[in-house]
Design a protein around this motif. Sequence first.
Motif, short mmCIF file in Angstrom:
data_model
loop_
_atom_site.label_atom_id
_atom_site.label_comp_id
_atom_site.label_asym_id
_atom_site.label_seq_id
_atom_site.Cartn_x
_atom_site.Cartn_y
_atom_site.Cartn_z
N ARG A 565 0.83 -1.21 0.00
CA ARG A 565 0.00 0.00 0.00
C ARG A 565 0.87 1.26 0.00
O ARG A 565 0.46 2.30 -0.51
N GLU A 568 1.74 3.81 -3.02
CA GLU A 568 0.97 5.00 -3.39
C GLU A 568 1.72 6.29 -3.12
O GLU A 568 1.34 7.35 -3.61
N GLN A 631 -1.81 3.21 5.44
CA GLN A 631 -2.57 4.26 4.75
C GLN A 631 -2.36 5.61 5.42
O GLN A 631 -2.21 6.64 4.74
N THR A 634 1.11 6.80 4.44
CA THR A 634 1.19 7.23 3.04
C THR A 634 0.55 8.60 2.86
O THR A 634 1.09 9.47 2.17
N LYS A 638 2.91 11.81 1.74
CA LYS A 638 2.61 12.53 0.49
C LYS A 638 2.63 14.03 0.73
O LYS A 638 3.22 14.80 -0.05
#
Length: 767
Positions: A565, A568, A631, A634, A638
């Motif tokens: 995951r 991403e 998640q 990430t 980002k």
Amino acid sequence: MPSWKLVSGLFLAFFGSLVAVAGIGYAMVSVPSEGKAAALSENNVYYWANGDQMVATGAGQNRQNVTIDRIPEAMQWAVISAENKSFYDDSGIDPRGIARALTNMATGGDTQGGSTITQQFVKNTYLTQEQTLSRKFKEMFISIKVGTQLSKDDILQGYLNTSYYGRGAYGIQAAAQTYYGKDAVDLNASECAFLAAVLKGPTYYDPAGNQNLDSTATPQANRERSEERWGWILEQMHDDGHLSDAEYQKATAKYPMPQGRKAAKGMTGQVSYLVDTAKRYVLKNTDITEAQFDQGGYQIYTTFEKDKVDALAKAVKKVEKEYIDPKKRKQDEHVQFGAASVRPNDGAIVALYGGAGFENGHFNNNADTSGVPVGSTWKPFVLAAAMQHGTYKTDGEGVSPQSKYNGDDHLKIRNQDGSFVLNKDNTPFFQENESDQKWGYITLNKAMERSVNTPFVQLGMDVGMKHVADVAQRSGILKESFAGLNASFALGTSTPSAIRMADAYATFAASGKQADPYSVKSVKHKGSELPGFEKPRIKQAMPENVANNVTKTLENVIKNGTGTRAQELGRRAAGKTGTTDENKSAWWVGYTQQLSTSVAMFREDPKSHKLLSMNGTAGMDSIHGGDVPTQVWTEYMKAALKGKEDPGFPKAEKIGKIADGIGAPSPTPTKTETEESAPPTTAPPTQPETSAPPPPTQGETCAPFDFRCNDDDEDEEEGPGGTGPGGTGPGGTDGGSTSSPDPTNSEDPGNSRGNDNGGNFLGGPGG
């Protein structure tokens, strides 16, 4: 020989000079007042890394003075009975106590000496409470003068108005409001005895606990200390004739449990945890006391970057909104997150997520707490130790990550002498994976990608758990968070904080260079900069190529393993999942060269503070580090790295020798990286020890709710797509929580089972 006249003259001159000095000292000192002390109180001001003001907090926000007629007699007699029974008869000083303190200071002993209420009042009115000879002499002169110029009621009033009661409360009025939500005049005898007990030391006598300041100051331990002293004070009051039999029986009938903590002005959201972290860093790196610090006047310049703090909180809230619904599912109640982000090659903590905020009654900083085992995020330290120190079979030469170990489930583990590891009852110890997939002999690289437990437990035994512990400690993990060095130690039974995990992985990101995490760049007090806040020294914790090879393996965890995951993020990164037995926690720790970030997810009973299973949380069978925590990571990374270059990682040169585990097929064929990443083919047969008794249950080997003893290793073998919100791939799980029945016994192998179907979770004071 000098004549008697000369000796007498010298003695009289010396005595006269002492009298003169005393007279001058007495004349020069001024009598303090609680009003002057309150006027001198200031706020502490915290600043973001860029110099902008974050928040102001401190004594200026929670201090009020009241007259003696507004202070219950029970409160007055409580402190007199507990601290200075001769208060109304003494001169205001304790000569023997002062002499003892001066002697101790002169000889380097304990600087604390017995003090009367008068002396404590004098000390409270000075913002600097350093233990020096000059201060003790000044305190003595002022106390003598106070004793001659102020009435006993004025002195007692001043003492109760200037004392620190914890929770930022100065003075009896602020304390009454803080602990009981009432004015001081309305306190009953039982409540007065409690507040007198807190004066002994709020860190250790506030039943709400102060684990953020000292890990031993738990709510339970503080409650026991507080209740014992509360009862003793009431007993003293009764014995001294200040409580009748009936009043004593009524006061001791029930412990007056105070209300919970409330957030001070400005202490909301993540700012509350940032201030908490920075404050503890200041207290740890100076000799400033908490009471002295809370009197205010300090400017604290932190390492926290507002945009990153906001981004991390936003990432947690977004994922919580998507998956967590306590109104819909009981299993979603009490779900918590903790996270920290550290700059590699520096140690600066740029962001953290500590919980729902002080304003919501969550005072424990999840980014810097202990008690949550880290699971398979520990495996990189085992691999690093093997590459650096080798095994008992390699004569000190490092082990190649291409070495093969048996990855099958329910495997007997061997000691270095070839004998099998035994449980306490002398039955064979079996290591479990989360699944019963027949992996056969797989490389350590593949075992890391899929987070298979059995290879790393045997590897840890072959390397020696002391070497594993040494590598982890040098990387930045605090020794006090270690579990017992038994077989399960390789699988993450230890409980470091999220801050320490992020910092330790930053060591891999920085090619083996380690710097302790820090949250404060500088501190000023009344315009003067204080010493002790230089950047932590950067140390080479492990050889560069060892760290670079760990990074290469952890990159493959994202490319092919349990952390897909994280792809991403859209840039090169490395990381590891971790999930613990009974699904009580899930971790993801990952990094680029610019940032190392750890994310933990867990459930905790708010009353017992015991971890709860996350089976069924978010509507999933189980929560894994590779889904929800990854998640969050990430989403945050980002935002935190937006617009930044993607430098990748330094090239990892070939390292170590092939040193396969016992029973591996020989010769070992050489495989290319492409072949190594391919799905496993038919595996060779496993060891023939399959008819032994089943593995011990938790009841046989673990104390209930012993987090360090939880079955907490992990066998994360999730394929692309993962399990849970990421879909279901061909891989297995991050299983293998480990359980060490006796963390202090390195001979007890513990008990480990798998439970991480593709993901991982958090940990706990570092900072």
